[in-house]
Design a protein around this motif. Structure first.
Motif, PDB file in Angstrom:
ATOM      1  N   LYS A 236      36.618   7.680  18.593  1.00 38.18           N
ATOM      2  CA  LYS A 236      35.315   7.189  19.035  1.00 38.18           C
ATOM      3  C   LYS A 236      35.203   7.263  20.571  1.00 38.18           C
ATOM      4  CE  LYS A 236      34.537   3.975  15.164  1.00 38.18           C
ATOM      5  NZ  LYS A 236      34.352   2.552  14.765  1.00 38.18           N
ATOM      6  N   GLY A 237      36.303   6.905  21.243  1.00 37.31           N
ATOM      7  CA  GLY A 237      36.275   6.970  22.701  1.00 37.31           C
ATOM      8  C   GLY A 237      36.080   8.391  23.221  1.00 37.31           C
ATOM      9  N   GLN A 238      36.770   9.358  22.592  1.00 36.92           N
ATOM     10  CA  GLN A 238      36.624  10.740  23.014  1.00 36.92           C
ATOM     11  C   GLN A 238      35.226  11.277  22.700  1.00 36.92           C
ATOM     12  OE1 GLN A 238      38.629  12.539  24.853  1.00 36.92           O
ATOM     13  NE2 GLN A 238      40.030  10.785  24.989  1.00 36.92           N
ATOM     14  N   THR A 239      34.634  10.816  21.593  1.00 42.17           N
ATOM     15  CA  THR A 239      33.267  11.236  21.264  1.00 42.17           C
ATOM     16  C   THR A 239      32.287  10.722  22.315  1.00 42.17           C
ATOM     17  OG1 THR A 239      33.833  11.180  18.906  1.00 42.17           O
ATOM     18  CG2 THR A 239      31.502  11.219  19.476  1.00 42.17           C
ATOM     19  N   ARG A 240      32.467   9.449  22.722  1.00 42.93           N
ATOM     20  CA  ARG A 240      31.617   8.918  23.787  1.00 42.93           C
ATOM     21  C   ARG A 240      31.850   9.664  25.102  1.00 42.93           C
ATOM     22  NH1 ARG A 240      33.300   3.959  21.471  1.00 42.93           N
ATOM     23  NH2 ARG A 240      34.827   3.719  23.158  1.00 42.93           N
ATOM     24  N   GLN A 241      33.121   9.997  25.370  1.00 50.05           N
ATOM     25  CA  GLN A 241      33.441  10.732  26.587  1.00 50.05           C
ATOM     26  C   GLN A 241      32.789  12.106  26.597  1.00 50.05           C
ATOM     27  OE1 GLN A 241      35.404   9.438  29.211  1.00 50.05           O
ATOM     28  NE2 GLN A 241      34.501  11.191  30.236  1.00 50.05           N
ATOM     29  N   LEU A 242      32.735  12.765  25.436  1.00 48.00           N
ATOM     30  CA  LEU A 242      32.087  14.076  25.336  1.00 48.00           C
ATOM     31  C   LEU A 242      30.610  13.975  25.694  1.00 48.00           C
ATOM     32  CD1 LEU A 242      32.180  17.056  24.580  1.00 48.00           C
ATOM     33  CD2 LEU A 242      31.849  16.409  22.188  1.00 48.00           C
ATOM     34  N   LYS A 243      29.944  12.953  25.198  1.00 50.27           N
ATOM     35  CA  LYS A 243      28.530  12.764  25.526  1.00 50.27           C
ATOM     36  C   LYS A 243      28.362  12.470  27.027  1.00 50.27           C
ATOM     37  CE  LYS A 243      27.206  11.076  20.923  1.00 50.27           C
ATOM     38  NZ  LYS A 243      26.652   9.924  20.158  1.00 50.27           N
ATOM     39  N   ALA A 244      29.298  11.677  27.570  1.00 53.84           N
ATOM     40  CA  ALA A 244      29.223  11.373  29.008  1.00 53.84           C
ATOM     41  C   ALA A 244      29.399  12.639  29.844  1.00 53.84           C
ATOM     42  CB  ALA A 244      30.285  10.343  29.385  1.00 53.84           C
ATOM     43  N   TYR A 245      30.326  13.524  29.432  1.00 51.98           N
ATOM     44  CA  TYR A 245      30.519  14.787  30.156  1.00 51.98           C
ATOM     45  C   TYR A 245      29.260  15.649  30.094  1.00 51.98           C
ATOM     46  CZ  TYR A 245      35.539  13.992  30.733  1.00 51.98           C
ATOM     47  OH  TYR A 245      36.765  13.504  31.109  1.00 51.98           O
ATOM     48  N   GLN A 246      28.608  15.685  28.942  1.00 51.07           N
ATOM     49  CA  GLN A 246      27.394  16.486  28.814  1.00 51.07           C
ATOM     50  C   GLN A 246      26.287  15.960  29.720  1.00 51.07           C
ATOM     51  OE1 GLN A 246      26.830  16.124  24.599  1.00 51.07           O
ATOM     52  NE2 GLN A 246      28.153  17.878  24.097  1.00 51.07           N
ATOM     53  N   ILE A 247      26.162  14.633  29.814  1.00 52.51           N
ATOM     54  CA  ILE A 247      25.167  14.044  30.729  1.00 52.51           C
ATOM     55  C   ILE A 247      25.546  14.346  32.180  1.00 52.51           C
ATOM     56  CG2 ILE A 247      24.172  11.883  31.541  1.00 52.51           C
ATOM     57  CD1 ILE A 247      24.529  10.787  28.697  1.00 52.51           C
ATOM     58  N   GLU A 248      26.852  14.226  32.501  1.00 49.60           N
ATOM     59  CA  GLU A 248      27.303  14.477  33.864  1.00 49.60           C
ATOM     60  C   GLU A 248      27.067  15.922  34.271  1.00 49.60           C
ATOM     61  OE1 GLU A 248      31.322  14.005  36.637  1.00 49.60           O
ATOM     62  OE2 GLU A 248      31.353  13.453  34.517  1.00 49.60           O
ATOM     63  N   ARG A 249      27.232  16.829  33.335  1.00 49.77           N
ATOM     64  CA  ARG A 249      26.993  18.228  33.681  1.00 49.77           C
ATOM     65  C   ARG A 249      25.530  18.457  34.051  1.00 49.77           C
ATOM     66  NH1 ARG A 249      28.019  23.763  30.124  1.00 49.77           N
ATOM     67  NH2 ARG A 249      27.765  25.175  31.900  1.00 49.77           N
ATOM     68  N   THR A 250      24.618  17.800  33.342  1.00 45.47           N
ATOM     69  CA  THR A 250      23.198  17.922  33.687  1.00 45.47           C
ATOM     70  C   THR A 250      22.945  17.401  35.100  1.00 45.47           C
ATOM     71  OG1 THR A 250      22.614  17.619  31.357  1.00 45.47           O
ATOM     72  CG2 THR A 250      20.865  17.292  32.989  1.00 45.47           C
ATOM     73  N   LEU A 251      23.600  16.270  35.439  1.00 48.60           N
ATOM     74  CA  LEU A 251      23.427  15.720  36.780  1.00 48.60           C
ATOM     75  C   LEU A 251      24.025  16.645  37.841  1.00 48.60           C
ATOM     76  CD1 LEU A 251      24.296  11.973  36.043  1.00 48.60           C
ATOM     77  CD2 LEU A 251      22.025  12.995  36.320  1.00 48.60           C
ATOM     78  N   VAL A 252      25.185  17.226  37.547  1.00 44.05           N
ATOM     79  CA  VAL A 252      25.837  18.124  38.511  1.00 44.05           C
ATOM     80  C   VAL A 252      24.983  19.364  38.745  1.00 44.05           C
ATOM     81  CG1 VAL A 252      27.821  19.633  38.863  1.00 44.05           C
ATOM     82  CG2 VAL A 252      28.164  17.306  38.059  1.00 44.05           C
ATOM     83  N   GLU A 253      24.418  19.928  37.687  1.00 46.27           N
ATOM     84  CA  GLU A 253      23.544  21.087  37.861  1.00 46.27           C
ATOM     85  C   GLU A 253      22.342  20.735  38.736  1.00 46.27           C
ATOM     86  OE1 GLU A 253      22.659  22.173  33.877  1.00 46.27           O
ATOM     87  OE2 GLU A 253      24.501  23.355  33.602  1.00 46.27           O
ATOM     88  N   GLY A 254      21.828  19.512  38.583  1.00 50.05           N
ATOM     89  CA  GLY A 254      20.740  19.074  39.456  1.00 50.05           C
ATOM     90  C   GLY A 254      21.187  18.987  40.909  1.00 50.05           C
ATOM     91  N   ARG A 255      22.420  18.500  41.146  1.00 47.68           N
ATOM     92  CA  ARG A 255      22.933  18.424  42.520  1.00 47.68           C
ATOM     93  C   ARG A 255      23.086  19.811  43.122  1.00 47.68           C
ATOM     94  NH1 ARG A 255      27.067  14.855  40.788  1.00 47.68           N
ATOM     95  NH2 ARG A 255      28.630  16.302  41.602  1.00 47.68           N
ATOM     96  N   ILE A 256      23.547  20.748  42.319  1.00 50.16           N
ATOM     97  CA  ILE A 256      23.724  22.112  42.823  1.00 50.16           C
ATOM     98  C   ILE A 256      22.378  22.697  43.238  1.00 50.16           C
ATOM     99  CG2 ILE A 256      24.380  24.464  42.181  1.00 50.16           C
ATOM    100  CD1 ILE A 256      26.554  23.275  40.424  1.00 50.16           C
ATOM    101  N   LYS A 257      21.351  22.515  42.407  1.00 51.44           N
ATOM    102  CA  LYS A 257      20.026  23.025  42.760  1.00 51.44           C
ATOM    103  C   LYS A 257      19.511  22.375  44.043  1.00 51.44           C
ATOM    104  CE  LYS A 257      18.655  24.110  38.000  1.00 51.44           C
ATOM    105  NZ  LYS A 257      17.711  23.814  36.894  1.00 51.44           N
ATOM    106  N   TYR A 258      19.768  21.073  44.191  1.00 51.26           N
ATOM    107  CA  TYR A 258      19.328  20.384  45.403  1.00 51.26           C
ATOM    108  C   TYR A 258      20.046  20.938  46.626  1.00 51.26           C
ATOM    109  CZ  TYR A 258      18.959  16.713  48.907  1.00 51.26           C
ATOM    110  OH  TYR A 258      18.761  16.032  50.077  1.00 51.26           O
ATOM    111  N   ARG A 259      21.379  21.143  46.524  1.00 48.86           N
ATOM    112  CA  ARG A 259      22.139  21.677  47.656  1.00 48.86           C
ATOM    113  C   ARG A 259      21.661  23.071  48.029  1.00 48.86           C
ATOM    114  NH1 ARG A 259      23.470  17.004  49.542  1.00 48.86           N
ATOM    115  NH2 ARG A 259      24.715  15.773  48.074  1.00 48.86           N
ATOM    116  N   ILE A 260      21.391  23.894  47.020  1.00 50.12           N
ATOM    117  CA  ILE A 260      20.922  25.253  47.308  1.00 50.12           C
ATOM    118  C   ILE A 260      19.592  25.200  48.043  1.00 50.12           C
ATOM    119  CG2 ILE A 260      20.080  27.374  46.232  1.00 50.12           C
ATOM    120  CD1 ILE A 260      22.173  26.982  44.050  1.00 50.12           C
TER     121      ILE A 260
END
Length: 595
Positions: free
Chosen positions: A268-292
């Motif tokens: 269950k913890g790893q399943t929650r972690q997977l969802k957290a990573y997917q959300i974090e990736r969306t945020l990171v892609e937003g940061r990259i676009k902002y930096r560019i």
């Protein structure tokens, strides 16, 4: 141990069940299987909480250490299940051949356990794949953070602009600030891209891990099924060995239930972690676009600020600002520098004239050796002082108009060091020129022989000496190449005349005529100043083929020897002609002898 228990129960009064006697081979295989089963490694889960109070670098390092521990634990579990396969199969084979109550069922359960262990081994490889994937992602992220110094980002502040800075300096600081912000944003973009790659690999790793943990949970249920089944196989109350066998599996079933519960929680913890990573990736892609976007905007600002038209406007603004605030100060400063420079040059010229005047003997028609030396020293000294005056005035003027002279002085020092190493011949010339002047080896106007060349010295400086031959040829000789000097006009000189007379001449008469001519010449007013004594007959120097050669010698003033020699030759020729003394020339006399 179990064999001893069975013997004790068998000897208990009232026991009527058949006794089972375990063979030595069965006891050994049972003991080996149980030792392998009970030698369980530590169970490490990846759901451990990370201290969010640490820096990002420390969090990554902490996660990396957890992954390394997990990888080591999985390798131990893989070896553990490999031992289970071997010992369980060996134990099952012994049970199949032994007369154990319900032995077939027990042997089948152990073979199922060995098959389960094989599946566990394969699943450990999946675990390792997930761990290695995330570990590589973390190491790449840590490398990116080491390459980009985090302390520079977001902490550097542009310099404070004061109202007294001129437009040129203000614009330069603005450009520096833009370039600094561009570096900051570029570094943050590198970190964001590294985070994106890390999160992508973590999603991949966690997906594999969830898959492996799902399989592990299913296998744990299979473990529990086998353990519960084996604990209920062949309930023979009177058989101590079977009772001990069932009790062992019951204990094992309780441990498996506990482990299965931990695996479900970890899943269950790893399943929650997977969802957290997917959300974090969306945020990171937003940061990259902002930096560019920020980088593109800053690059455009740098291009606009660096345009020639912009610099021209800034230069014009700077000129206007300078003229309004400091123009009159700079003009006054430059005027004072010019005045003091003029005064310094007048002082230098006066100093040079003073040196020459100190050596002046009052005779304008003749330049003495002291006057020549004073003139040479005055020319070199005034030249050096003029150069120093102009250099100092130039540096003060640059500092007055706002130019930083520190780098200029540093460059001059470096240039001097380079010259001292790369121009050793120049240094040698300067040193030799200095000693030539100090020792007064020769002066301007002296007739010298230097480096095989004879002529009159026209100029001496620290670098070279210039002499002109009688035919007008000018020789420039570096002072460093001067190893020997012959000065033909220093202090006093000597006029030497060599004259030949015929072998038939009376030498006493010749000597009297020569001394008479010398006394007459020395008595004349024009030649008395040039001569220090009267020319005299010295003696015969050679008995040549056609003449008897004698020498006439006189001491003269510096540089007068050549004129005295010319005049003596003329007067001796006239005197010898008047007395009928022949000055022979080379001839051949032939005597004919008659027999």
């Amino acid at each position: 141990m179990w064999f001893a228990i069975s013997l004790i129960i068998a000897q208990t009064p009232g026991a009527e069940a058949p006794r089972f006697e375990a063979k030595e081979s069965l006891r050994l295989t049972q003991q080996a299987w149980r030792e392998a089963l009970e030698d369980r490694p530590q169970l490490v889960t990846l759901s451990a909480d990370i201290d969010r109070g640490n820096t990002r670098a420390n969090q990554l390092q902490e996660r990396l250490r957890l992954l390394e521990t997990k990888a080591f634990s999985n390798r131990e579990w893989k070896a553990y299940w490999e031992r289970q396969v071997l010992t369980a199969r060996a134990y099952a084979n012994e049970l199949s051949h032994a007369s154990v109550p319900s032995g077939a069922a027990k042997a089948k359960g152990l073979r199922d356990w060995a098959d389960l262990s094989t599946r566990k081994i394969a699943n450990q490889d999946v675990y390792l794949e997930a761990v290695v994937t995330e570990r590589d992602a973390l190491e790449n992220a840590i490398d990116a953070m080491e390459q980009v110094d985090d302390a520079r980002f977001g902490q550097e502040e542009s310099g404070v602009l004061t109202s007294h800075q001129n437009p040129l300096r203000r614009h330069r600081r603005h450009l520096d600030d833009l370039e600094r912000q561009l570096k900051i944003q570029s570094g943050k973009r590198v970190l964001a891209e590294a985070d994106d790659a890390m999160v992508e690999r973590q999603i991949e790793s966690t997906t594999i891990l969830v898959k492996a943990q799902t399989v592990d949970s299913q296998l744990a249920q299979e473990e529990l099924r086998i353990a519960e089944q084996q604990s209920e196989v062949g309930p023979e109350p009177a058989d101590p060995w079977s009772q001990a066998y069932g009790a062992y599996w019951s204990k094992r079933a309780e441990e498996i239930r506990t482990k299965a519960q931990a695996l479900r929680l970890d899943l269950k913890g790893q399943t929650r972690q997977l969802k957290a990573y997917q959300i974090e990736r969306t945020l990171v892609e937003g940061r990259i676009k902002y930096r560019i976007g920020r980088i593109e905007a800053l690059e455009q600002d740098v291009v606009e600020a660096s345009r020639l038209g912009r610099w021209a406007q800034v230069a014009l603004d700077g000129t206007v600002d300078w003229s309004q605030r400091r123009g009159w100060q700079v003009m006054l400063g430059l005027l004072l520098i010019a005045i003091f420079l003029k005064i310094g040059l007048v002082f230098i010229n006066t100093l040079g004239k003073g040196i020459q005047h100190a050596a002046d003997d009052g005779d304008a028609s003749h330049q003495s050796a002291g006057e020549q030396r004073a003139g040479t020293i005055a020319a070199v000294l005034t030249g050096l002082l003029r150069i120093a005056a102009f250099v100092i005035a130039g540096l003060i003027a640059l500092d007055t108009i706002g130019v930083n002279t520190g780098p200029i002085l540093g460059s001059v020092a470096i240039l001097g060091l380079a010259i001292s190493f790369g121009s050793q011949s120049l240094v040698k010339d300067l040193v030799n020129g200095f000693f030539i002047l100090i020792e007064n080896q020769y002066a301007v106007g002296d007739v010298v022989e230097i480096a095989g060349q004879t002529g009159t010295v026209e100029q001496i400086n620290l670098r070279s000496t210039r002499i002109r031959q009688l035919d007008g040829t000018l020789h420039v000789i570096p002072n460093g190449s001067i190893s020997r000097v012959a000065n033909l006009t220093r202090d006093w000189c000597r006029a030497l005349c060599h004259v030949g007379v015929g072998y038939g001449s009376d030498l006493n008469q010749v000597e009297a005529i020569v001394n008479q001519v010398g006394e007459t010449l020395f008595a004349e007013e024009d030649w008395k100043e040039r001569l220090q004594d009267a020319p005299v007959f010295v003696g015969v120097t050679e008995l040549a083929d056609s003449a008897v050669t004698f020498r006439v010698m006189a001491t003269t003033g510096p540089g007068e020897q050549w004129a005295v020699v010319r005049e003596l030759n003329k007067r001796l020729k006239e005197a010898f002609d008047a007395e009928g003394i022949e000055i022979p020339f080379p001839q051949r006399v032939i005597h004919t002898v008659q027999s």
